[in-house]
Write a protein that holds these residues in place. Structure first.
Motif, mmCIF file in Angstrom:
data_model
loop_
_atom_site.group_PDB
_atom_site.id
_atom_site.type_symbol
_atom_site.label_atom_id
_atom_site.label_comp_id
_atom_site.label_asym_id
_atom_site.label_seq_id
_atom_site.Cartn_x
_atom_site.Cartn_y
_atom_site.Cartn_z
ATOM 1 N N ALA A 345 0.838 -1.207 0.000
ATOM 2 C CA ALA A 345 0.000 0.000 0.000
ATOM 3 C C ALA A 345 0.871 1.256 0.000
ATOM 4 O O ALA A 345 0.537 2.264 -0.641
ATOM 5 C CB ALA A 345 -0.921 -0.004 1.216
ATOM 6 N N THR A 346 1.998 1.216 0.706
ATOM 7 C CA THR A 346 2.913 2.357 0.708
ATOM 8 C C THR A 346 3.445 2.627 -0.695
ATOM 9 O O THR A 346 3.490 3.778 -1.155
ATOM 10 C CB THR A 346 4.097 2.091 1.660
ATOM 11 O OG1 THR A 346 3.608 1.674 2.936
ATOM 12 C CG2 THR A 346 4.937 3.348 1.836
ATOM 13 N N ALA A 347 3.862 1.575 -1.376
ATOM 14 C CA ALA A 347 4.390 1.738 -2.732
ATOM 15 C C ALA A 347 3.330 2.299 -3.671
ATOM 16 O O ALA A 347 3.617 3.190 -4.496
ATOM 17 C CB ALA A 347 4.903 0.393 -3.249
ATOM 18 N N GLU A 348 2.100 1.813 -3.566
ATOM 19 C CA GLU A 348 1.025 2.338 -4.411
ATOM 20 C C GLU A 348 0.756 3.809 -4.107
ATOM 21 O O GLU A 348 0.493 4.604 -5.011
ATOM 22 C CB GLU A 348 -0.251 1.512 -4.209
ATOM 23 C CG GLU A 348 -0.170 0.094 -4.736
ATOM 24 C CD GLU A 348 0.155 0.044 -6.223
ATOM 25 O OE1 GLU A 348 -0.332 0.930 -6.960
ATOM 26 O OE2 GLU A 348 0.874 -0.882 -6.637
ATOM 27 N N GLY A 349 0.828 4.165 -2.830
ATOM 28 C CA GLY A 349 0.637 5.567 -2.456
ATOM 29 C C GLY A 349 1.700 6.470 -3.038
ATOM 30 O O GLY A 349 1.411 7.605 -3.456
ATOM 31 N N MET A 350 2.942 5.978 -3.094
ATOM 32 C CA MET A 350 4.006 6.788 -3.697
ATOM 33 C C MET A 350 3.771 6.958 -5.192
ATOM 34 O O MET A 350 3.956 8.049 -5.737
ATOM 35 C CB MET A 350 5.364 6.142 -3.446
ATOM 36 C CG MET A 350 5.866 6.268 -2.019
ATOM 37 S SD MET A 350 5.900 7.965 -1.361
ATOM 38 C CE MET A 350 6.794 8.818 -2.659
ATOM 39 N N LEU A 351 3.379 5.890 -5.880
ATOM 40 C CA LEU A 351 3.100 6.019 -7.318
ATOM 41 C C LEU A 351 1.960 6.994 -7.578
ATOM 42 O O LEU A 351 1.988 7.748 -8.554
ATOM 43 C CB LEU A 351 2.771 4.655 -7.915
ATOM 44 C CG LEU A 351 3.939 3.711 -8.174
ATOM 45 C CD1 LEU A 351 3.438 2.436 -8.849
ATOM 46 C CD2 LEU A 351 5.015 4.367 -9.042
ATOM 47 N N GLU A 352 0.959 6.994 -6.711
ATOM 48 C CA GLU A 352 -0.139 7.955 -6.864
ATOM 49 C C GLU A 352 0.376 9.387 -6.721
ATOM 50 O O GLU A 352 -0.045 10.288 -7.458
ATOM 51 C CB GLU A 352 -1.224 7.680 -5.815
ATOM 52 C CG GLU A 352 -2.023 6.411 -6.078
ATOM 53 C CD GLU A 352 -3.045 6.146 -4.979
ATOM 54 O OE1 GLU A 352 -3.308 7.066 -4.168
ATOM 55 O OE2 GLU A 352 -3.565 5.012 -4.933
ATOM 56 N N ALA A 353 1.297 9.600 -5.779
ATOM 57 C CA ALA A 353 1.875 10.941 -5.608
ATOM 58 C C ALA A 353 2.685 11.340 -6.835
ATOM 59 O O ALA A 353 2.621 12.497 -7.285
ATOM 60 C CB ALA A 353 2.751 10.983 -4.356
ATOM 61 N N PHE A 354 3.445 10.392 -7.400
ATOM 62 C CA PHE A 354 4.204 10.693 -8.617
ATOM 63 C C PHE A 354 3.246 11.053 -9.764
ATOM 64 O O PHE A 354 3.474 12.015 -10.505
ATOM 65 C CB PHE A 354 5.046 9.483 -9.031
ATOM 66 C CG PHE A 354 6.125 9.102 -8.059
ATOM 67 C CD1 PHE A 354 6.544 9.954 -7.058
ATOM 68 C CD2 PHE A 354 6.730 7.844 -8.160
ATOM 69 C CE1 PHE A 354 7.548 9.579 -6.170
ATOM 70 C CE2 PHE A 354 7.731 7.469 -7.281
ATOM 71 C CZ PHE A 354 8.139 8.327 -6.272
ATOM 72 N N GLY A 355 2.181 10.273 -9.888
ATOM 73 C CA GLY A 355 1.228 10.532 -10.963
ATOM 74 C C GLY A 355 0.512 11.854 -10.809
ATOM 75 O O GLY A 355 0.185 12.531 -11.800
ATOM 76 N N ARG A 356 0.319 12.272 -9.569
ATOM 77 C CA ARG A 356 -0.368 13.541 -9.293
ATOM 78 C C ARG A 356 0.364 14.725 -9.915
ATOM 79 O O ARG A 356 -0.264 15.680 -10.378
ATOM 80 C CB ARG A 356 -0.477 13.728 -7.789
ATOM 81 C CG ARG A 356 -1.220 14.967 -7.331
ATOM 82 C CD ARG A 356 -1.018 15.168 -5.846
ATOM 83 N NE ARG A 356 -1.625 14.112 -5.079
ATOM 84 C CZ ARG A 356 -2.735 14.236 -4.348
ATOM 85 N NH1 ARG A 356 -3.356 15.399 -4.313
ATOM 86 N NH2 ARG A 356 -3.210 13.234 -3.654
ATOM 87 N N VAL A 357 1.705 14.683 -9.936
ATOM 88 C CA VAL A 357 2.475 15.828 -10.427
ATOM 89 C C VAL A 357 2.956 15.667 -11.852
ATOM 90 O O VAL A 357 3.543 16.608 -12.407
ATOM 91 C CB VAL A 357 3.681 16.112 -9.502
ATOM 92 C CG1 VAL A 357 3.222 16.366 -8.080
ATOM 93 C CG2 VAL A 357 4.697 14.999 -9.553
ATOM 94 N N THR A 358 2.720 14.507 -12.473
ATOM 95 C CA THR A 358 3.168 14.305 -13.854
ATOM 96 C C THR A 358 2.014 14.196 -14.828
ATOM 97 O O THR A 358 2.252 14.138 -16.033
ATOM 98 C CB THR A 358 4.045 13.033 -13.958
ATOM 99 O OG1 THR A 358 3.314 11.902 -13.454
ATOM 100 C CG2 THR A 358 5.326 13.191 -13.177
ATOM 101 N N ARG A 359 0.802 14.146 -14.315
ATOM 102 C CA ARG A 359 -0.353 14.046 -15.233
ATOM 103 C C ARG A 359 -0.534 15.335 -16.008
ATOM 104 O O ARG A 359 -0.322 16.427 -15.470
ATOM 105 C CB ARG A 359 -1.638 13.733 -14.449
ATOM 106 C CG ARG A 359 -1.747 12.276 -14.006
ATOM 107 C CD ARG A 359 -3.151 11.962 -13.561
ATOM 108 N NE ARG A 359 -3.453 12.577 -12.272
ATOM 109 C CZ ARG A 359 -3.289 11.952 -11.110
ATOM 110 N NH1 ARG A 359 -2.844 10.718 -11.066
ATOM 111 N NH2 ARG A 359 -3.591 12.577 -9.977
#
Length: 359
Positions: A345-359
């Protein structure tokens, strides 16, 4: 394909909780479609090896232990490395990062110790530089990730960032599960570095208050070099009850979790509190400081004490060790509580944060 330059300058292979979080997250991000990771690493980490990192490492030629080199790397080297590899995003996972990143920056800011309790930093001379480095990265970050609601509240208060700019992504547990009756357990285990907020001298004072006839051996890991706690134990006359192990391998830590009667965590300040989670999931009763962030982790599954009161620490240790039925309940409750926190879940949360700023 989104290329992420990961700032690994602060890691050496022996940096405790912040390095544990990065190691656990990035070991789960290998071969994720659409993502490529490049690490900009300290010379110490390159020498130690980082098999957990899911991409190539660039040796910065900078040593984390030589702080002027490391600070130069954070301020200038990371952003230059990002440009050289054509990164779309920088992730700085250890509180510090470039003040002018040039591309979107996701900053993992584990805690605001330097701002909330600067007296706990090991060097007074380091307080202002630490604040300046963190402030610069926090202003530059497109998004900030932190470990707990307590840390998030501190970040919002101190940085003035909008609430939407800071996301909590809880660290996880290893998934290790131990049987309650696995083997006899004895003694106490505590772990952490020797920074003042870890509060180990008060734990030793508490140990000295316990009757000699029933006083357990306390093992404390996490020191580098000469351990300052050795003199404290000698002054208290409890050397034979204190086992100072220094830095341990993961296998050695696992063995202590497996064989200790309880984990004691006397900290005064944390961004999360991994030892609480690690003890619970390994079937080891946890006795810890009654501070808000540890309540987030331990809930009702652990026993709490006032970390400023050695008598209360001693009282909670004595109560726990004297009551096998209570320990068994703490083990079962702790195992259930630990299941709420997973590294996946931590790893998925980090990917969501990355996607938030690159979308």
């Amino acid at each position: 394909m989104t290329r992420v330059l990961v700032d690994l300058l602060f890691f050496t292979g022996k940096q405790g909780g912040t390095e544990t979080v990065a190691r656990q997250v990035y070991s789960r991000l290998a071969e994720r479609p659409g993502w490529e990771f490049v690490g900009y690493a300290s010379s110490e980490l390159v020498a130690a090896g980082a098999e957990w990192f899911p991409g190539r490492l660039i040796d910065s030629g900078l040593q984390c232990d030589k702080r002027p080199q490391w600070a130069w790397g954070e301020v200038f080297g990371v952003s230059r490395a990002a440009r050289s590899v054509g990164a779309d995003l920088i992730h700085s996972p250890a509180n510090f990062g470039p003040p002018r990143p040039g591309v979107p920056l996701v900053l993992t800011l584990h805690d605001m110790l330097a701002f909330k309790r600067p007296e706990f930093l090991p060097s007074k001379a380091g307080v202002l530089p630490t604040k300046l480095l963190i402030s610069g990265a926090a202003r530059a970050a497109s998004h900030i990730v932190t470990d707990s609601e307590a840390a998030r509240a501190d970040i919002l208060e101190i940085t003035g960032r909008d609430a939407a700019d800071v996301t909590v992504v809880f660290p996880g547990g290893s998934g290790v599960r131990r049987d309650v009756a696995e083997q006899p357990r004895s003694g106490l285990f505590s772990l952490g570095n020797r920074m003042p907020h870890k509060n180990f001298p008060r734990l030793l004072e508490a140990l000295a208050l316990l009757p000699e006839a029933s006083r357990p051996v306390l093992t404390i890991s996490g020191s580098h070099g000469d351990d300052p706690l050795r003199a404290v134990a000698a002054d208290l006359g409890i050397e034979k009850w204190v086992d100072l192990r220094g830095w341990l391998t993961q296998d050695e830590v696992e063995n202590l979790y497996r064989t200790s009667a309880a984990v004691v965590f006397p900290t005064l300040f944390e961004g999360f509190g991994l030892p609480v989670l690690e003890g619970m999931e390994r079937g080891c009763p946890v006795i810890c400081s009654d501070i808000p962030v540890l309540r987030e982790v331990g809930g009702d599954a652990v026993r709490y004490f006032d970390p400023l009161d050695p008598a209360d620490i001693a009282r909670q240790i004595e109560r726990t060790l004297a009551d096998p039925a209570a320990r068994a309940t703490m083990v079962e409750d702790g195992r259930e509580r630990a299941g709420l926190f997973t590294w996946d879940a931590t790893a998925e949360g980090m990917l969501e944060a990355f996607g938030r700023v690159t979308r």
